[in-house]
Design a protein around this motif. Structure first.
Motif, PDB file in Angstrom:
ATOM      1  N   HIS A   1      10.261  21.824  -5.690  1.00  0.00           N
ATOM      2  CA  HIS A   1      11.534  21.819  -4.972  1.00  0.00           C
ATOM      3  C   HIS A   1      11.548  20.599  -4.066  1.00  0.00           C
ATOM      4  O   HIS A   1      10.634  20.410  -3.267  1.00  0.00           O
ATOM      5  N   ALA A   2      12.569  19.806  -4.178  1.00  0.00           N
ATOM      6  CA  ALA A   2      12.658  18.587  -3.383  1.00  0.00           C
ATOM      7  C   ALA A   2      13.147  18.901  -1.977  1.00  0.00           C
ATOM      8  O   ALA A   2      14.334  19.110  -1.756  1.00  0.00           O
ATOM      9  N   HIS A   3      12.219  19.021  -1.060  1.00  0.00           N
ATOM     10  CA  HIS A   3      12.438  18.990   0.394  1.00  0.00           C
ATOM     11  C   HIS A   3      13.057  20.205   1.057  1.00  0.00           C
ATOM     12  O   HIS A   3      13.183  20.224   2.263  1.00  0.00           O
ATOM     13  N   TYR A   4      13.492  21.198   0.322  1.00  0.00           N
ATOM     14  CA  TYR A   4      14.150  22.338   0.951  1.00  0.00           C
ATOM     15  C   TYR A   4      14.066  23.532   0.012  1.00  0.00           C
ATOM     16  O   TYR A   4      13.774  23.387  -1.170  1.00  0.00           O
ATOM     17  N   GLN A   5      14.321  24.697   0.542  1.00  0.00           N
ATOM     18  CA  GLN A   5      14.316  25.906  -0.271  1.00  0.00           C
ATOM     19  C   GLN A   5      15.537  25.897  -1.195  1.00  0.00           C
ATOM     20  O   GLN A   5      16.629  25.547  -0.775  1.00  0.00           O
ATOM     21  N   HIS A   6      15.340  26.294  -2.430  1.00  0.00           N
ATOM     22  CA  HIS A   6      16.428  26.339  -3.401  1.00  0.00           C
ATOM     23  C   HIS A   6      16.985  27.762  -3.498  1.00  0.00           C
ATOM     24  O   HIS A   6      16.397  28.709  -3.000  1.00  0.00           O
ATOM     25  N   ALA A   7      18.112  27.894  -4.170  1.00  0.00           N
ATOM     26  CA  ALA A   7      18.819  29.176  -4.282  1.00  0.00           C
ATOM     27  C   ALA A   7      17.977  30.232  -4.991  1.00  0.00           C
ATOM     28  O   ALA A   7      17.150  29.917  -5.859  1.00  0.00           O
ATOM     29  N   ASP A   8      18.216  31.494  -4.642  1.00  0.00           N
ATOM     30  CA  ASP A   8      17.527  32.603  -5.298  1.00  0.00           C
ATOM     31  C   ASP A   8      17.755  32.584  -6.816  1.00  0.00           C
ATOM     32  O   ASP A   8      16.858  32.917  -7.583  1.00  0.00           O
ATOM     33  N   GLU A   9      18.964  32.198  -7.245  1.00  0.00           N
ATOM     34  CA  GLU A   9      19.262  32.140  -8.682  1.00  0.00           C
ATOM     35  C   GLU A   9      18.320  31.168  -9.397  1.00  0.00           C
ATOM     36  O   GLU A   9      17.919  31.412 -10.534  1.00  0.00           O
ATOM     37  N   TRP A  10      17.970  30.069  -8.725  1.00  0.00           N
ATOM     38  CA  TRP A  10      17.042  29.103  -9.320  1.00  0.00           C
ATOM     39  C   TRP A  10      15.648  29.718  -9.441  1.00  0.00           C
ATOM     40  O   TRP A  10      14.987  29.589 -10.473  1.00  0.00           O
ATOM     41  N   SER A  11      15.205  30.402  -8.395  1.00  0.00           N
ATOM     42  CA  SER A  11      13.882  31.037  -8.440  1.00  0.00           C
ATOM     43  C   SER A  11      13.817  32.074  -9.546  1.00  0.00           C
ATOM     44  O   SER A  11      12.791  32.197 -10.236  1.00  0.00           O
ATOM     45  N   GLU A  12      14.896  32.823  -9.749  1.00  0.00           N
ATOM     46  CA  GLU A  12      14.938  33.801 -10.835  1.00  0.00           C
ATOM     47  C   GLU A  12      14.805  33.108 -12.189  1.00  0.00           C
ATOM     48  O   GLU A  12      14.076  33.576 -13.074  1.00  0.00           O
ATOM     49  N   GLU A  13      15.521  31.995 -12.369  1.00  0.00           N
ATOM     50  CA  GLU A  13      15.421  31.232 -13.619  1.00  0.00           C
ATOM     51  C   GLU A  13      13.991  30.736 -13.838  1.00  0.00           C
ATOM     52  O   GLU A  13      13.474  30.787 -14.952  1.00  0.00           O
ATOM     53  N   ALA A  14      13.367  30.259 -12.772  1.00  0.00           N
ATOM     54  CA  ALA A  14      11.996  29.741 -12.876  1.00  0.00           C
ATOM     55  C   ALA A  14      11.020  30.853 -13.261  1.00  0.00           C
ATOM     56  O   ALA A  14      10.155  30.658 -14.131  1.00  0.00           O
ATOM     57  N   ASP A  15      11.152  32.021 -12.633  1.00  0.00           N
ATOM     58  CA  ASP A  15      10.271  33.143 -12.975  1.00  0.00           C
ATOM     59  C   ASP A  15      10.446  33.559 -14.430  1.00  0.00           C
ATOM     60  O   ASP A  15       9.473  33.803 -15.133  1.00  0.00           O
ATOM     61  N   LYS A  16      11.706  33.647 -14.887  1.00  0.00           N
ATOM     62  CA  LYS A  16      11.975  34.050 -16.270  1.00  0.00           C
ATOM     63  C   LYS A  16      11.465  33.020 -17.274  1.00  0.00           C
ATOM     64  O   LYS A  16      11.059  33.376 -18.378  1.00  0.00           O
ATOM     65  N   ALA A  17      11.486  31.744 -16.890  1.00  0.00           N
ATOM     66  CA  ALA A  17      11.049  30.674 -17.793  1.00  0.00           C
ATOM     67  C   ALA A  17       9.543  30.456 -17.758  1.00  0.00           C
ATOM     68  O   ALA A  17       9.008  29.732 -18.588  1.00  0.00           O
ATOM     69  N   GLY A  18       8.864  31.068 -16.787  1.00  0.00           N
ATOM     70  CA  GLY A  18       7.420  30.883 -16.681  1.00  0.00           C
ATOM     71  C   GLY A  18       7.034  29.589 -15.993  1.00  0.00           C
ATOM     72  O   GLY A  18       5.939  29.072 -16.209  1.00  0.00           O
ATOM     73  N   MET A  19       7.908  29.042 -15.164  1.00  0.00           N
ATOM     74  CA  MET A  19       7.629  27.793 -14.449  1.00  0.00           C
ATOM     75  C   MET A  19       6.761  28.045 -13.219  1.00  0.00           C
ATOM     76  O   MET A  19       6.994  28.993 -12.470  1.00  0.00           O
ATOM     77  N   ILE A  20       5.787  27.198 -13.022  1.00  0.00           N
ATOM     78  CA  ILE A  20       5.024  27.167 -11.788  1.00  0.00           C
ATOM     79  C   ILE A  20       5.892  26.384 -10.801  1.00  0.00           C
ATOM     80  O   ILE A  20       6.333  25.278 -11.107  1.00  0.00           O
ATOM     81  N   VAL A  21       6.154  26.953  -9.609  1.00  0.00           N
ATOM     82  CA  VAL A  21       7.061  26.320  -8.655  1.00  0.00           C
ATOM     83  C   VAL A  21       6.330  26.012  -7.357  1.00  0.00           C
ATOM     84  O   VAL A  21       5.612  26.852  -6.827  1.00  0.00           O
ATOM     85  N   TRP A  22       6.525  24.804  -6.882  1.00  0.00           N
ATOM     86  CA  TRP A  22       6.031  24.404  -5.577  1.00  0.00           C
ATOM     87  C   TRP A  22       7.238  24.346  -4.663  1.00  0.00           C
ATOM     88  O   TRP A  22       8.063  23.447  -4.761  1.00  0.00           O
ATOM     89  N   ALA A  23       7.379  25.335  -3.799  1.00  0.00           N
ATOM     90  CA  ALA A  23       8.501  25.386  -2.865  1.00  0.00           C
ATOM     91  C   ALA A  23       8.058  24.773  -1.549  1.00  0.00           C
ATOM     92  O   ALA A  23       6.977  25.065  -1.046  1.00  0.00           O
ATOM     93  N   GLU A  24       8.887  23.909  -0.984  1.00  0.00           N
ATOM     94  CA  GLU A  24       8.548  23.214   0.247  1.00  0.00           C
ATOM     95  C   GLU A  24       9.320  23.769   1.429  1.00  0.00           C
ATOM     96  O   GLU A  24      10.428  24.238   1.295  1.00  0.00           O
TER      97      GLU A  24
END
Length: 185
Positions: A156-179
């Motif tokens: 995530h570039a510099h800020y927390q992203h929307a919950d909808e994005w996090s849901e998409e990432a979890d469903k897609a199996g993406m490893i996410v670095w939230a800042e």
């Protein structure tokens, strides 16, 4: 053999009267079948927050199926219900994956005990003509493009992203670095 889920429950009573009821937590598997549940009595005084059992309830998932990145992005859901006089008056559902991970300075990233090379991108949550106000479809389109590129991680570039994005990432199996938003002192 088992996963322990700790749920922090905070109640805020916006009424001037004291209320007593129950909090029921239910964990369901990806198919919607009930895995485990717990219920506890609670109360909240008028116009002030009240916490349930010191704010935390714990549930155990026997033999959990792990969330394993893009290989198997298996998700459970936890539903918290507030019940007063036998009627559900509020509820919230949150999906989650059971996983463990670690970083090794010499060997890299490990997910559920297996080495996983990270290949990824950085994402800003914005679009021309929309700015920050993305739709669920915009988030899904971004995820599809990132997957098409062969990435398995997103920063995530510099800020927390929307919950909808996090849901998409979890469903897609993406490893996410939230800042956390820390740019200057």
């Amino acid at each position: 053999d088992a996963a322990e889920v700790a749920a922090r429950i905070q109640l805020r009573n916006a009424d001037s009267k004291h209320h007593t009821g129950d909090v029921r937590l239910t964990i369901r598997d990806a198919a919607g079948a009930e895995v485990t549940k717990s219920q506890t009595r609670t109360s909240a005084g008028g116009w002030r927050p009240g916490l349930v059992d010191d704010g935390e309830m714990r549930l155990t998932i026997p033999n959990p199926r792990p969330w394993d990145g893009a290989r198997d992005p298996y998700l459970y859901s936890l539903t918290a219900e507030l019940i007063e006089r036998g009627k559900v008056i509020d509820s919230v559902t949150q999906s989650f994956g059971v996983r463990n991970f670690r970083f090794d300075a010499n060997e890299g990233f490990f997910l559920n005990g297996k080495h996983l090379p990270l290949r990824g991108v950085s994402r800003h949550q914005d679009r021309a003509g929309r700015g920050w106000a993305l739709t669920r479809a915009d988030h899904a389109e971004d995820m599809a493009l990132i997957k098409e590129m062969g990435a398995n991680t997103v920063r995530h570039a510099h800020y927390q992203h929307a919950d909808e994005w996090s849901e998409e990432a979890d469903k897609a199996g993406m490893i996410v670095w939230a800042e956390a938003p820390f740019v200057t002192t």
